[in-house]
Motif scaffolding. Structure first.
Motif, PDB file in Angstrom:
ATOM      1  N   ASP A   1      48.342  85.066  44.272  1.00  0.00           N
ATOM      2  CA  ASP A   1      47.916  84.052  45.233  1.00  0.00           C
ATOM      3  C   ASP A   1      49.070  83.018  45.548  1.00  0.00           C
ATOM      4  N   VAL A   2      50.193  83.008  44.592  1.00  0.00           N
ATOM      5  CA  VAL A   2      51.382  82.091  44.553  1.00  0.00           C
ATOM      6  C   VAL A   2      52.352  83.079  45.545  1.00  0.00           C
ATOM      7  N   ASP A   3      52.440  84.223  45.149  1.00  0.00           N
ATOM      8  CA  ASP A   3      53.335  85.140  46.140  1.00  0.00           C
ATOM      9  C   ASP A   3      52.735  84.885  47.620  1.00  0.00           C
ATOM     10  N   ILE A   4      51.721  85.058  47.720  1.00  0.00           N
ATOM     11  CA  ILE A   4      50.881  84.975  49.305  1.00  0.00           C
ATOM     12  C   ILE A   4      51.454  83.580  49.729  1.00  0.00           C
ATOM     13  N   GLU A   5      51.528  82.547  49.083  1.00  0.00           N
ATOM     14  CA  GLU A   5      51.877  81.318  49.742  1.00  0.00           C
ATOM     15  C   GLU A   5      53.393  81.186  49.917  1.00  0.00           C
ATOM     16  N   LEU A   6      54.140  82.074  48.963  1.00  0.00           N
ATOM     17  CA  LEU A   6      55.484  81.823  49.105  1.00  0.00           C
ATOM     18  C   LEU A   6      56.107  82.760  50.297  1.00  0.00           C
ATOM     19  N   HIS A   7      55.298  84.060  50.447  1.00  0.00           N
ATOM     20  CA  HIS A   7      55.570  84.793  51.350  1.00  0.00           C
ATOM     21  C   HIS A   7      55.294  84.352  52.802  1.00  0.00           C
ATOM     22  N   ALA A   8      54.267  83.610  52.965  1.00  0.00           N
ATOM     23  CA  ALA A   8      53.969  82.656  54.175  1.00  0.00           C
ATOM     24  C   ALA A   8      54.876  81.891  54.658  1.00  0.00           C
ATOM     25  N   HIS A   9      55.410  81.091  53.543  1.00  0.00           N
ATOM     26  CA  HIS A   9      56.284  80.091  53.903  1.00  0.00           C
ATOM     27  C   HIS A   9      57.928  80.854  54.396  1.00  0.00           C
TER      28      HIS A   9
ATOM     29  N   ASN B   1      64.654  91.300  42.076  1.00  0.00           N
ATOM     30  CA  ASN B   1      63.915  92.709  41.952  1.00  0.00           C
ATOM     31  C   ASN B   1      63.679  93.078  43.397  1.00  0.00           C
ATOM     32  N   SER B   2      64.509  93.202  44.280  1.00  0.00           N
ATOM     33  CA  SER B   2      64.821  93.511  45.730  1.00  0.00           C
ATOM     34  C   SER B   2      63.332  92.783  46.606  1.00  0.00           C
ATOM     35  N   MET B   3      63.058  91.761  46.002  1.00  0.00           N
ATOM     36  CA  MET B   3      62.018  90.649  46.626  1.00  0.00           C
ATOM     37  C   MET B   3      62.488  89.462  47.369  1.00  0.00           C
ATOM     38  N   GLY B   4      63.843  89.335  47.196  1.00  0.00           N
ATOM     39  CA  GLY B   4      64.680  88.003  47.668  1.00  0.00           C
ATOM     40  C   GLY B   4      64.317  87.618  48.969  1.00  0.00           C
ATOM     41  N   MET B   5      64.232  88.872  49.969  1.00  0.00           N
ATOM     42  CA  MET B   5      64.130  88.475  51.383  1.00  0.00           C
ATOM     43  C   MET B   5      62.593  88.134  51.621  1.00  0.00           C
ATOM     44  N   MET B   6      61.718  88.642  50.933  1.00  0.00           N
ATOM     45  CA  MET B   6      60.266  88.267  51.112  1.00  0.00           C
ATOM     46  C   MET B   6      60.136  86.706  50.304  1.00  0.00           C
ATOM     47  N   LEU B   7      60.648  86.318  49.303  1.00  0.00           N
ATOM     48  CA  LEU B   7      60.433  85.145  48.551  1.00  0.00           C
ATOM     49  C   LEU B   7      61.466  84.221  48.912  1.00  0.00           C
ATOM     50  N   GLY B   8      62.424  84.444  49.718  1.00  0.00           N
ATOM     51  CA  GLY B   8      63.346  83.524  49.839  1.00  0.00           C
ATOM     52  C   GLY B   8      63.107  82.193  50.644  1.00  0.00           C
ATOM     53  N   GLY B   9      62.112  82.177  51.664  1.00  0.00           N
ATOM     54  CA  GLY B   9      61.981  80.726  52.248  1.00  0.00           C
ATOM     55  C   GLY B   9      61.068  80.081  50.967  1.00  0.00           C
ATOM     56  N   GLY B  10      59.921  80.771  50.650  1.00  0.00           N
ATOM     57  CA  GLY B  10      59.279  79.834  49.661  1.00  0.00           C
ATOM     58  C   GLY B  10      59.836  79.541  48.413  1.00  0.00           C
ATOM     59  N   ILE B  11      60.773  80.175  47.909  1.00  0.00           N
ATOM     60  CA  ILE B  11      61.675  79.779  46.810  1.00  0.00           C
ATOM     61  C   ILE B  11      62.461  78.628  47.145  1.00  0.00           C
ATOM     62  N   GLY B  12      63.179  78.667  48.182  1.00  0.00           N
ATOM     63  CA  GLY B  12      64.031  77.545  48.691  1.00  0.00           C
ATOM     64  C   GLY B  12      63.292  76.351  48.693  1.00  0.00           C
TER      65      GLY B  12
ATOM     66  N   GLY C   1      60.808  66.607  40.896  1.00  0.00           N
ATOM     67  CA  GLY C   1      60.628  66.858  39.332  1.00  0.00           C
ATOM     68  C   GLY C   1      59.771  68.050  38.804  1.00  0.00           C
ATOM     69  N   SER C   2      58.923  68.673  39.770  1.00  0.00           N
ATOM     70  CA  SER C   2      58.091  69.548  39.712  1.00  0.00           C
ATOM     71  C   SER C   2      57.872  70.507  40.992  1.00  0.00           C
ATOM     72  N   PHE C   3      57.547  71.782  40.845  1.00  0.00           N
ATOM     73  CA  PHE C   3      57.301  72.599  41.696  1.00  0.00           C
ATOM     74  C   PHE C   3      55.833  72.320  42.179  1.00  0.00           C
ATOM     75  N   SER C   4      55.475  72.785  43.421  1.00  0.00           N
ATOM     76  CA  SER C   4      54.149  72.318  44.164  1.00  0.00           C
ATOM     77  C   SER C   4      53.028  73.354  44.086  1.00  0.00           C
ATOM     78  N   VAL C   5      53.600  74.495  43.328  1.00  0.00           N
ATOM     79  CA  VAL C   5      52.890  75.780  43.310  1.00  0.00           C
ATOM     80  C   VAL C   5      53.073  76.176  41.831  1.00  0.00           C
ATOM     81  N   ASP C   6      52.157  76.957  40.948  1.00  0.00           N
ATOM     82  CA  ASP C   6      52.493  77.555  39.649  1.00  0.00           C
ATOM     83  C   ASP C   6      53.723  78.736  39.760  1.00  0.00           C
ATOM     84  N   LEU C   7      54.777  78.263  39.155  1.00  0.00           N
ATOM     85  CA  LEU C   7      56.008  79.167  39.173  1.00  0.00           C
ATOM     86  C   LEU C   7      56.324  79.559  37.814  1.00  0.00           C
ATOM     87  N   PHE C   8      55.261  79.154  36.959  1.00  0.00           N
ATOM     88  CA  PHE C   8      55.546  79.508  35.432  1.00  0.00           C
ATOM     89  C   PHE C   8      55.988  81.142  35.413  1.00  0.00           C
TER      90      PHE C   8
END
Length: 884
Positions: A67-75, A360-371, A381-388
């Motif tokens: 679910d976290v990946d879905i939110e990050l990819h959406a962003h 791991n070759s997923m930087g393009m998909m995750l880039g916006g969300g991770i930024g 001071g904390s992420f808004s999604v579970d990035l553990f």
């Protein structure tokens, strides 16, 4: 082109944040930081997109098992669309995505992705083989079982998105300096809460000897990220490999509107590239690469022997490739980690060093969300999604320092990139690194181990097999056999493949979406726990002392539960961030007014220590942490007759009667000449005690427990067995016990996670604690999302998490964690649901009035809602109250 800082002399003398690396991640982080008002500069040793970004395939898939990946990819997807409007630079092509399934297990996995996608509003369609050609006419379907089509997927142009971020960031005041390498990172020493010395970032010096003062450095250097971290004496678990795709000549019938294709079973992808096709994948014998400092826009010669593994799959899935010419080959560096997840977050030992690398070759998909998330971490001071799952501290320090462990695990993760994600799969690489002192004794009794946080923890027991279930050295699945067992790119060889490997065979039988082969063995362990005595080695847990003049004051500020209670009290508590999200859940035992003991989950202990340390340091509390995790053993004795067994061992030292040793209390005793801490707690919902003891007496205590257990069984017919975490997971689910990162996280408050009781007592006092303001509001006003407990009415259906939750015909949430309840004989699901927008808050009445179903592979299964735990809802057994 984007105007950049042209000369080093124009570099600022100080900024809030220095971002190192001008790829998709660095550019995204820069943009999101300055958008929040942070002063920042991006330093790139060459030109923007150099390194790994410029040759990225750029495919984005919206449906993910997380679910976290879905939110990050959406962003990320949304950023591509919004930045084009903002800057005029196009980077997004919505050509759709197609997943091809060659077997029923894979098809089931795809259907589960679709179920989760419904909650997030992602349109997708399950296709029969005959329907695939309507979506992509060049795909062969002779051996295809089915497919999943997601029309909202697409392709990101790597240069376009980086330039769009750069232009937008410059407009907001960001600075970008190309051809500016980082020469050094300066730090100052300070003392940690555990008494050890550490460092914090103070500045960065460039290759022209210009120093920029800063508190934060973002390491977004991709495959070169270790060269950056080494500047402060840190090694991170990132390996570089050669990763390739081939671009065909023009293919008849190929056009830009056709979807990208993934065939996970063949471990390949087919990317739409106008009237051509870019074909790539993940081979079993990747070539490692020793990172070259000056490498920027170069490529490697393609090793066709290595790529041939993928090519055979391409030819099978798209026969038209056979007659097509090769336009070009693209073989460039890419970074990989031991678990195929990136490193995102702050370093445990260098304050201000934040990672956004190892993708791991997923930087393009995750880039916006991770930024976006990195900016939130620095500002809030904390992420808004579970990035553990991305936390750099998810790896134990001793494993990260072992380069062979990093390489072996990275190989296995790479080779299994497209493997089906089974819930009970286990890694074969990097094993036997961290072990309990009881490991060999448990192995003799047939313990099948799992590895978590680099630790061999008990999974379940196969008593008749004994030591035959041993985990053997990693043989790389024989991947380098044709190369004389020489690992490509490394100066070492693999061992020959194991001719017989029982542990591997056992794990293979666990890889299913149905009942695993261990089901009935685990059921026997659960039966013993509910009807006799079960013994768990939980030494995997973190064991930390908090000592000093301000120990109680510090913990009262950090914890949601009150710890200023009587000596001998034990508190289950959450530790919240300033937004009320749960950063940890654990137990705190009060051993004295200036001495406390924390027992924390083994997988999160590094994270937990970092969190507590930072709060103590920031508030200058006179308290220190003493980590005894590797010096102590934790054995838990649970079950209706646990008191009988504890009495035979420790009865002369203390009384185990309810009135003398009530639930949630502890006693320190001297046993075998050593200090031993006994805690009456349970993770399974039974009467029981934990034994926290020094390693040097642990074997003797365990053997004594087994010896006395055998006597109880022979003389009184009381079942006494060893048990593992599979049994713990089942029984804790039956009791509605929470597991951090499984069903509560930094993104969930205690009231949302339905454990508000950990804070209600303190909220009645005037004691200040982190997150209090948020929790007060939620206590008074309620919450709009909440974790609920459901059990499936159909006893034969097995769930594994991320299924949709339907209430009265509408999808209102999704499942976070599941377990099969062996005592109640059915699957238990925990998931968050949201109430309608026109409701002020979720109420018990609204929850109880609903009719529930769980969407598993697009089939709705009726479920029963439980306001209390499905098993022993009144907690009688925990109190030692058993019926005859």
């Amino acid at each position: 082109s984007i105007p950049t800082t042209s000369t080093n002399s124009s570099l600022p003398s100080s900024v809030d944040v220095v971002v190192i690396g001008g790829g998709s991640l660095g550019a995204s982080v820069l943009y999101h930081l300055v958008k929040r008002g942070v002063s920042a500069i991006l330093l790139e040793k060459d030109k923007l997109t150099s390194g790994t970004t410029w040759h990225s395939a750029g495919m984005l898939w919206r449906l993910r098992p997380s679910d976290v990946d879905i939110e990050l990819h959406a962003h990320t997807r949304n950023m591509c669309i919004e930045l084009e409007k903002e800057t005029g630079i196009a980077s997004w092509t919505q050509n759709g995505g197609l997943f091809i399934a060659n077997n029923n297990e894979r098809f089931s996995e795809y259907k589960r992705l679709q179920s989760l996608g419904k909650y997030f509003g992602i349109d997708s369609y399950v296709l029969a083989p005959s329907e695939v050609h309507t979506v992509h006419p060049l795909v062969a379907v002779d051996d295809v079982v089915g497919a999943l089509y997601s029309p909202g997927d697409g392709t990101i142009d790597p240069t376009g998105i980086v330039m769009a971020y750069a232009k937008a960031a410059k407009t907001l005041g960001a600075k970008i300096s190309e051809n500016t390498a980082v020469k050094s990172i300066e730090t100052i020493d300070f003392q940690l809460a555990n008494g050890k010395m550490s460092r914090k970032i103070v500045s960065v010096t460039t290759n022209t000897n210009q120093t920029i003062k800063t508190k934060y450095v973002i390491n977004a250097a991709g495959a070169w990220s270790n060269q950056i971290s080494e500047m402060v004496g840190v090694e991170i678990p990132v390996c570089a490999t050669k990763h390739a795709f081939v671009l065909t000549e023009k293919l008849p019938g190929m056009h830009s509107g056709l979807p990208n294709v993934r065939d996970h079973d063949l471990s390949i992808y087919l990317k739409t590239q106008g009237d051509s096709m870019a074909i790539g994948g993940y081979e079993q014998n990747p070539e490692f690469w020793k990172v070259s400092k000056d490498f920027s826009f170069g490529l490697f010669d393609l090793n066709w022997d290595t790529f041939d593994q993928n090519l055979q799959g391409h030819l099978k899935r798209c026969p038209a490739i056979k007659t097509a010419g090769i336009k070009s080959t693209v073989c460039g560096p890419e970074s990989f980690t031991p678990d195929h997840k990136p490193l995102v977050g702050e370093d445990a030992n260098v304050r201000g060093l934040v990672y956004a690398c190892g993708f791991n070759s997923m930087g393009m998909m995750l880039g916006g969300g991770i930024g976006d998330q990195v900016a939130r971490k620095i500002c809030d001071g904390s992420f808004s999604v579970d990035l553990f799952a991305f936390d750099p501290n998810r790896f134990h320090p001793t494993t990260v320092q072992n380069r062979q462990w990093v390489e072996d695990r990275s190989h296995e993760s790479y080779a299994k990139t497209y493997s089906i994600v089974y819930p009970y799969d286990e890694s074969l690489s990097g094993r036997n690194q961290r072990k309990s002192v009881l490991h060999d004794l448990l192995l003799e009794r047939g313990c099948v181990f799992q590895q978590r946080h680099g630790y061999e923890r008990v999974g379940w027991f196969e008593p008749k097999l004994g030591k035959k279930v041993e985990v053997l050295p990693y043989d790389f699945y024989g991947a380098y056999k044709d190369n004389g067992f020489q690992i490509s790119g490394l100066e070492r060889k693999t061992i020959a493949p194991h001719s017989s490997y029982l542990y591997y065979k056992l794990i293979e039988k666990e890889c299913t979406f149905g009942l695993p082969a261990s089901h009935y063995k685990v059921s026997e362990e659960v039966f013993a726990a509910r009807n006799g005595v079960i013994i768990f080695d939980q030494s995997y847990f973190g064991k930390i002392y908090v000592e000093g003049k301000d120990a109680q004051k510090a913990l009262n500020y950090i914890c949601t539960a009150k710890v200023d209670k009587d000596i001998g009290s034990v508190s289950y508590t959450a530790m919240c961030n300033y937004k009320g999200g749960v950063e940890a859940d654990l137990t705190v035992s009060k051993l004295g007014n200036e001495r406390f003991y924390i027992a924390a989950g083994g997988n999160t202990v590094t994270h937990d220590i970092l969190w507590v340390s930072k709060i103590i340091e920031e508030n200058k509390f006179e308290a220190k942490l003493v980590d005894k995790s590797d010096e102590m053993t934790l054995v838990s004795v649970q079950g209706p007759y646990s008191r009988n067994l504890m009495n035979t061992i420790f009865g002369s030292e203390c009384s185990f009667k309810n009135e003398d040793f009530p639930f949630s209390t502890c006693k320190e005793i001297t046993f075998m000449g050593k200090n031993v801490l006994l805690i009456r707690l349970t993770f399974i919902g039974e009467m029981g005690w934990e034994i926290h003891m020094p390693n040097d007496i642990a074997k003797n205590v365990y053997l004594k427990l087994m010896e006395e257990g055998e006597k109880l069984e022979k003389t009184k017919g009381i079942i006494v067995r060893n048990g593992g975490y599979r049994a713990i997971d089942s029984m804790s689910a039956e009791k509605s016990y929470r597991h951090w990162h499984a069903d509560l996280s930094n993104a969930d408050t205690p009231f949302e996670a339905n454990i508000g009781f950990v804070a209600t007592q303190k909220l009645k006092s005037n004691i200040n604690f982190i997150g209090r303001e948020v929790l007060e509001k939620q206590r008074d006003n309620g919450v709009k999302r909440k974790l609920i407990t459901l059990t499936l009415d159909d006893k034969s259906t097995i769930l594994h998490g991320r299924e949709g939750i339907w209430r009265n015909g509408k999808c209102v949430g999704y499942v976070k964690s599941t377990a099969f309840g062996h005592t109640i004989g059915r699957t238990i699901a925990y998931g968050y649901v949201k109430c309608p927008e026109d409701m002020e808050k979720i109420t018990n009445e609204w929850l109880e009035q609903g009719s529930y179903e769980i969407d598993d592979k697009s089939v709705l299964h009726k479920a029963t809602f439980h306001l209390k735990a499905p098993f022993d809802p009144n907690n009688l057994r925990v109190q030692g109250i058993y019926s005859s």
